[in-house]
Scaffold this active site. Structure first.
Site, PDB file in Angstrom:
ATOM      1  N   LYS A  69     -30.610 102.199   7.763  1.00 19.14           N
ATOM      2  CA  LYS A  69     -30.310 101.103   6.834  1.00 19.14           C
ATOM      3  C   LYS A  69     -30.619  99.718   7.418  1.00 19.14           C
ATOM      4  O   LYS A  69     -31.030  98.826   6.696  1.00 19.14           O
ATOM      5  CB  LYS A  69     -28.846 101.165   6.389  1.00 19.14           C
ATOM      6  CG  LYS A  69     -28.568 102.330   5.447  1.00 19.14           C
ATOM      7  CD  LYS A  69     -27.149 102.290   4.912  1.00 19.14           C
ATOM      8  CE  LYS A  69     -26.871 103.513   4.068  1.00 19.14           C
ATOM      9  NZ  LYS A  69     -25.540 103.494   3.466  1.00 19.14           N
ATOM     10  N   ASP A 106     -24.391 100.092  -2.265  1.00 12.97           N
ATOM     11  CA  ASP A 106     -23.184 100.808  -1.821  1.00 12.97           C
ATOM     12  C   ASP A 106     -21.897 100.154  -2.314  1.00 12.97           C
ATOM     13  O   ASP A 106     -20.976 100.826  -2.791  1.00 12.97           O
ATOM     14  CB  ASP A 106     -23.131 100.885  -0.287  1.00 12.97           C
ATOM     15  CG  ASP A 106     -24.132 101.891   0.275  1.00 12.97           C
ATOM     16  OD1 ASP A 106     -24.448 102.870  -0.420  1.00 12.97           O
ATOM     17  OD2 ASP A 106     -24.593 101.674   1.413  1.00 12.97           O
ATOM     18  N   GLY A 131     -12.149 100.738   9.480  1.00 11.77           N
ATOM     19  CA  GLY A 131     -13.515 100.834   9.990  1.00 11.77           C
ATOM     20  C   GLY A 131     -14.187  99.480   9.918  1.00 11.77           C
ATOM     21  O   GLY A 131     -13.789  98.615   9.113  1.00 11.77           O
TER      22      GLY A 131
HETATM   23  P1  ATR Z   1     -21.302 103.648   9.720  1.00 10.96           P
HETATM   24  O1  ATR Z   1     -22.729 103.250   9.475  1.00 10.96           O
HETATM   25  O2  ATR Z   1     -20.931 104.991   9.125  1.00 10.96           O
HETATM   26  O3  ATR Z   1     -20.344 102.583   9.377  1.00 10.96           O
HETATM   27  P2  ATR Z   1     -20.942 102.938  12.476  1.00 10.96           P
HETATM   28  O4  ATR Z   1     -21.591 101.622  12.226  1.00 10.96           O
HETATM   29  O5  ATR Z   1     -21.294 103.716  13.699  1.00 10.96           O
HETATM   30  O6  ATR Z   1     -21.224 103.950  11.279  1.00 10.96           O
HETATM   31  O7  ATR Z   1     -19.356 102.725  12.414  1.00 10.96           O
HETATM   32  C1  ATR Z   1     -18.460 103.783  12.540  1.00 10.96           C
HETATM   33  C2  ATR Z   1     -17.045 103.272  12.274  1.00 10.96           C
HETATM   34  O8  ATR Z   1     -16.140 104.374  12.290  1.00 10.96           O
HETATM   35  C3  ATR Z   1     -16.552 102.298  13.338  1.00 10.96           C
HETATM   36  O9  ATR Z   1     -15.688 101.381  12.713  1.00 10.96           O
HETATM   37  C4  ATR Z   1     -15.788 103.226  14.290  1.00 10.96           C
HETATM   38  O10 ATR Z   1     -14.800 102.577  15.068  1.00 10.96           O
HETATM   39  P3  ATR Z   1     -15.238 101.827  16.436  1.00 10.96           P
HETATM   40  O11 ATR Z   1     -15.890 100.554  16.023  1.00 10.96           O
HETATM   41  O12 ATR Z   1     -13.965 101.640  17.162  1.00 10.96           O
HETATM   42  O13 ATR Z   1     -16.175 102.788  17.139  1.00 10.96           O
HETATM   43  C5  ATR Z   1     -15.133 104.142  13.292  1.00 10.96           C
HETATM   44  N1  ATR Z   1     -14.697 105.441  13.849  1.00 10.96           N
HETATM   45  C6  ATR Z   1     -15.468 106.512  14.120  1.00 10.96           C
HETATM   46  N2  ATR Z   1     -14.727 107.544  14.578  1.00 10.96           N
HETATM   47  C7  ATR Z   1     -13.431 107.104  14.582  1.00 10.96           C
HETATM   48  C8  ATR Z   1     -12.172 107.705  14.922  1.00 10.96           C
HETATM   49  N3  ATR Z   1     -12.086 108.973  15.362  1.00 10.96           N
HETATM   50  N4  ATR Z   1     -11.047 106.958  14.796  1.00 10.96           N
HETATM   51  C9  ATR Z   1     -11.118 105.680  14.344  1.00 10.96           C
HETATM   52  N5  ATR Z   1     -12.268 105.065  13.996  1.00 10.96           N
HETATM   53  C10 ATR Z   1     -13.417 105.762  14.109  1.00 10.96           C
END
Ligand code: ATR
Length: 275
Positions: A69, A106, A131
């Protein structure tokens, strides 16, 4: 000789489980449009060339999903305002070789699902979104446009939530925090925008966030309830839903951008549940 049929596709990696070809085939049937829509797995270093090849092969538009993206955002020669702000593109209109308009549907998809399909009013509501990655960035502007009383972004890595809140602070009442920083406040609407569900995990959230009127939403589409959905149910949330409707609504908005007509989403959401 008749014109070659217009081609559309979703580019991503992985892409095997994509529902987008199914959804767009239903839209095309319903609106009597002639088109082909496929799902294409693209290698990480081949995105730009793959788009160019698709454009040369009568490609008229693309949906873009993980992990491309941001690449699509950079590749676009023109951006909609909402895509510019989101920093990510999930819809490309191919006007010609090297001439790509980038949009992001989205956020509109999420808000339409909440408002039209789940009959929520977002005005004056306290909304929590968990997130702070690309998926969340893409939906903040449309959420704030719906004039909630407040939008809180909570993230495991706190500084990302603070940054995101700052980036959108001109658009409404938005603040960022870590996952462990809530008081005893509960929320009207809680949206899980993390990728935790993908790996079967649950963000570490306090049960006090939920009251008997809280609506909980996982942006992930899941055939089984996600850990977040199960958790929300256990805490006594009023309603708990997944992101199936968002998936269909964002697709409908892409379809409208490409084909100039708006498909009906309700029958496709039902069909997707059975697919
Ligand atoms: P996307 O494009 O799906 O948003 P990303 O940019 O990699 O993917 O972001 C993933 C998000 O999910 C982040 O906010 C991540 O938290 P961190 O910034 O602390 O990494 C969150 N996330 C992923 N796994 C998680 C978990 N087990 N518990 C809490 N937050 C999680």
């Amino acid at each position: 000789m008749s014109d070659p049929i217009d081609r559309y596709a979703v580019f991503g990696n992985p892409i095997e489980h994509s529902k987008s070809p199914f959804i767009h085939a239903r839209f095309a049937e319903q609106t009597g449009q002639q088109l082909i829509y496929t799902a294409e797995r693209v290698d990480a270093d081949d995105f730009i060339n793959a788009v160019a090849r698709f454009a040369e092969n009568n490609g008229k538009g693309l949906n873009i999903t993980v992990p491309f993206k941001q690449d699509a955002w950079q590749l676009a020669t023109q951006l909609s305002e909402r895509a510019e702000r989101a920093g990510a593109v999930n819809t490309l209109v191919i006007n010609g070789p090297g001439d790509y308009f980038g949009d992001n549907t989205d956020g509109t998809g999420l808000v339409r699902d909440l408002v039209r399909n789940h009959k929520l009013r977002l005005e004056h509501k306290n909304i929590l979104i968990v997130g702070a990655g690309g998926a969340v960035r893409g939906v903040i502007e449309p959420l704030l446009s719906s004039k909630p009383a407040s939008l809180t972004i909570a993230n495991r890595t706190k500084h990302k939530a603070l940054q995101l809140a700052e980036d959108f602070s001109d658009l409404g009442n938005i603040k960022g925090c870590g996952l462990d920083e809530f008081g005893t406040d509960s929320y009207d609407i809680i949206i899980n925008g993390t990728s935790a569900s993908l790996s079967g995990e649950l963000p570490a959230l306090s049960a006090t966030l939920i009251n008997e009127n809280t609506f909980c939403y996982d942006m992930m589409y899941a055939t089984e309830p996600t850990p977040f959905m199960r958790w929300a149910q256990q805490q006594g949330a009023k309603r708990v839903v997944d992101g199936k409707g968002m998936l269909v609504e964002q697709a409908a908005e892409s379809f409208r951008i490409w084909r100039g007509c708006e498909p009906e989403t309700a029958p496709v959401i039902v069909a997707l549940s059975r697919f």
